[in-house]
Scaffold this motif. Structure first.
Motif, PDB file in Angstrom:
ATOM      1  N   LEU A  11      23.703  54.922  46.314  1.00  0.00           N
ATOM      2  CA  LEU A  11      24.504  53.910  45.890  1.00  0.00           C
ATOM      3  C   LEU A  11      25.897  54.524  45.366  1.00  0.00           C
ATOM      4  N   VAL A  12      26.937  53.481  45.692  1.00  0.00           N
ATOM      5  CA  VAL A  12      28.221  53.788  45.020  1.00  0.00           C
ATOM      6  C   VAL A  12      28.593  52.473  44.142  1.00  0.00           C
ATOM      7  N   SER A  13      28.775  52.517  43.216  1.00  0.00           N
ATOM      8  CA  SER A  13      28.899  51.512  42.096  1.00  0.00           C
ATOM      9  C   SER A  13      30.469  51.112  42.258  1.00  0.00           C
ATOM     10  N   HIS A  14      30.577  49.680  42.206  1.00  0.00           N
ATOM     11  CA  HIS A  14      31.873  48.937  42.093  1.00  0.00           C
ATOM     12  C   HIS A  14      31.932  48.063  40.743  1.00  0.00           C
ATOM     13  N   SER A  15      31.928  48.864  39.484  1.00  0.00           N
ATOM     14  CA  SER A  15      31.672  48.379  38.177  1.00  0.00           C
ATOM     15  C   SER A  15      33.080  48.056  37.652  1.00  0.00           C
ATOM     16  N   PHE A  23      27.038  43.587  39.238  1.00  0.00           N
ATOM     17  CA  PHE A  23      28.402  43.890  40.069  1.00  0.00           C
ATOM     18  C   PHE A  23      27.710  44.571  41.339  1.00  0.00           C
ATOM     19  N   ILE A  24      28.707  44.668  42.234  1.00  0.00           N
ATOM     20  CA  ILE A  24      28.344  44.997  43.562  1.00  0.00           C
ATOM     21  C   ILE A  24      28.438  46.597  43.747  1.00  0.00           C
ATOM     22  N   HIS A  25      27.276  47.134  44.541  1.00  0.00           N
ATOM     23  CA  HIS A  25      27.201  48.555  44.918  1.00  0.00           C
ATOM     24  C   HIS A  25      27.274  48.493  46.312  1.00  0.00           C
ATOM     25  N   SER A  26      27.863  49.749  47.104  1.00  0.00           N
ATOM     26  CA  SER A  26      27.822  49.991  48.344  1.00  0.00           C
ATOM     27  C   SER A  26      26.686  51.065  48.547  1.00  0.00           C
ATOM     28  N   ARG A 115      34.682  55.462  48.423  1.00  0.00           N
ATOM     29  CA  ARG A 115      35.506  55.505  47.124  1.00  0.00           C
ATOM     30  C   ARG A 115      36.808  55.659  47.654  1.00  0.00           C
ATOM     31  N   LYS A 116      37.447  56.259  48.655  1.00  0.00           N
ATOM     32  CA  LYS A 116      38.750  56.402  48.859  1.00  0.00           C
ATOM     33  C   LYS A 116      39.014  55.038  49.400  1.00  0.00           C
ATOM     34  N   ILE A 117      38.225  54.302  50.061  1.00  0.00           N
ATOM     35  CA  ILE A 117      38.643  52.842  50.550  1.00  0.00           C
ATOM     36  C   ILE A 117      38.852  51.769  49.385  1.00  0.00           C
ATOM     37  N   PHE A 118      37.746  51.905  48.668  1.00  0.00           N
ATOM     38  CA  PHE A 118      37.703  50.564  47.758  1.00  0.00           C
ATOM     39  C   PHE A 118      38.030  50.923  46.301  1.00  0.00           C
ATOM     40  N   GLY A 119      38.415  52.090  45.872  1.00  0.00           N
ATOM     41  CA  GLY A 119      38.948  52.792  44.822  1.00  0.00           C
ATOM     42  C   GLY A 119      37.739  52.600  43.709  1.00  0.00           C
ATOM     43  N   TYR A 120      38.427  52.036  42.540  1.00  0.00           N
ATOM     44  CA  TYR A 120      37.526  52.043  41.290  1.00  0.00           C
ATOM     45  C   TYR A 120      37.725  50.548  40.770  1.00  0.00           C
ATOM     46  N   LEU A 121      37.952  49.376  41.559  1.00  0.00           N
ATOM     47  CA  LEU A 121      38.206  48.035  41.047  1.00  0.00           C
ATOM     48  C   LEU A 121      36.570  47.621  40.938  1.00  0.00           C
ATOM     49  N   ARG A 122      36.411  46.316  40.203  1.00  0.00           N
ATOM     50  CA  ARG A 122      35.272  46.090  40.054  1.00  0.00           C
ATOM     51  C   ARG A 122      35.239  44.699  40.835  1.00  0.00           C
ATOM     52  N   PHE A 123      34.022  44.575  41.693  1.00  0.00           N
ATOM     53  CA  PHE A 123      33.702  43.677  42.424  1.00  0.00           C
ATOM     54  C   PHE A 123      32.527  42.964  42.167  1.00  0.00           C
ATOM     55  N   ASP A 124      32.338  41.746  41.998  1.00  0.00           N
ATOM     56  CA  ASP A 124      31.184  41.174  41.267  1.00  0.00           C
ATOM     57  C   ASP A 124      30.831  39.596  41.516  1.00  0.00           C
ATOM     58  N   ARG A 221      40.141  41.929  35.154  1.00  0.00           N
ATOM     59  CA  ARG A 221      39.668  41.977  33.651  1.00  0.00           C
ATOM     60  C   ARG A 221      39.307  43.415  33.368  1.00  0.00           C
ATOM     61  N   TRP A 222      38.217  43.926  34.418  1.00  0.00           N
ATOM     62  CA  TRP A 222      37.483  44.952  34.310  1.00  0.00           C
ATOM     63  C   TRP A 222      37.703  46.026  35.169  1.00  0.00           C
ATOM     64  N   SER A 223      38.682  46.171  35.715  1.00  0.00           N
ATOM     65  CA  SER A 223      39.429  46.933  36.665  1.00  0.00           C
ATOM     66  C   SER A 223      40.646  48.034  36.168  1.00  0.00           C
ATOM     67  N   PRO A 224      40.288  49.182  36.511  1.00  0.00           N
ATOM     68  CA  PRO A 224      41.482  50.085  35.911  1.00  0.00           C
ATOM     69  C   PRO A 224      43.029  49.574  36.366  1.00  0.00           C
TER      70      PRO A 224
END
Length: 231
Positions: A11-15, A23-26, A115-124, A221-224
């Motif tokens: 699982l890769v988190s999108h927190s 929040f969503i995980h891939s 991770r290279k595609i979706f980065g470190y943004l929060r999706f929820d 709000r919760w994204s880098p």
């Protein structure tokens, strides 16, 4: 390993910057021999949702799912997944705690294919979940498996104090699947037809358009912030 159908899972988190809340995980799956990748987005880390996503990916694989190897997270080490694997006669193994090299194939794909595609943004949100799964099961799946070649290590030999690595010529997961006796002939014919009909450049542009829509729906709000360093 010379047979298709034995995969690694993670699982890769999108927190974003905050691990609180849901929040969503891939959920990422890669076949060790062919390099074939299937990914689905799941909300949270619930055992039922993870098993449902694994079933979707099992149906999408061009060969039977014969073995699963995961880390020691509770989303995998539970009776839901154990029963599922027993019912479908799937071998279920896990890596050692704190030994990421035990799952090196999926760790690499976590970076290159998620991770290279979706980065470190929060999706929820449920809306983003639907858009991500549309991309994962559609354009991105076709582009990564039919048009993106990769190399595989054939052997390592030591020459004096140096380690010499020999790699095979780059091949796509589809090309490797064509050589596997385990590959379903009907699914392979459909994939070959898709390969002939798709324009990889138009496919790439379609992926970029869908990603822009997904990025626009991120929880800012919760994204880098842009340029902020990631750990």
């Amino acid at each position: 390993l010379k047979e298709a159908g034995f995969v690694e899972l993670d699982l890769v988190s999108h927190s974003g910057n905050c691990g609180d809340g849901e929040f969503i995980h891939s959920l990422n799956m890669t076949d060790i021999y062919t390099g074939w990748v299937e990914t689905r987005a799941v909300m949270g880390k619930g055992q039922t949702g993870v098993v449902a996503a694994i079933e979707q990916m099992r149906q999408s694989l061009p060969f039977p799912l014969r073995g699963i190897d995961s880390d020691n997270g509770s989303e995998f080490i539970n009776y839901h997944l154990k029963r599922y694997c027993s019912r479908h006669r799937i071998q279920f193994t896990r890596g050692r705690p704190y030994k990421k090299d035990d799952n090196a194939h999926i760790e690499q794909k976590n970076w290159t294919h998620v991770r290279k595609i979706f980065g470190y943004l929060r999706f929820d949100s449920a809306a983003v979940l639907e858009k991500m799964n549309d991309l994962y099961s559609g354009d991105l799946r076709v582009y990564q498996n039919l048009f993106q070649p990769s190399t595989k290590l054939l052997r390592k030999t030591r020459v004096g104090s140096r380690l010499r690595r020999v790699y095979e010529l780059p091949r796509t997961p589809l090309e490797r699947a064509r050589d596997c006796s385990q590959t379903d002939s009907a699914k392979l014919a459909q994939l070959n037809q898709t390969f002939q009909q798709q324009d990889p450049f138009e496919l790439s542009r379609s992926i970029d358009r869908k990603l822009e829509t997904i990025f626009g729906s991120a929880n800012i709000r919760w994204s880098p912030r842009p340029g902020e360093a990631q750990q």
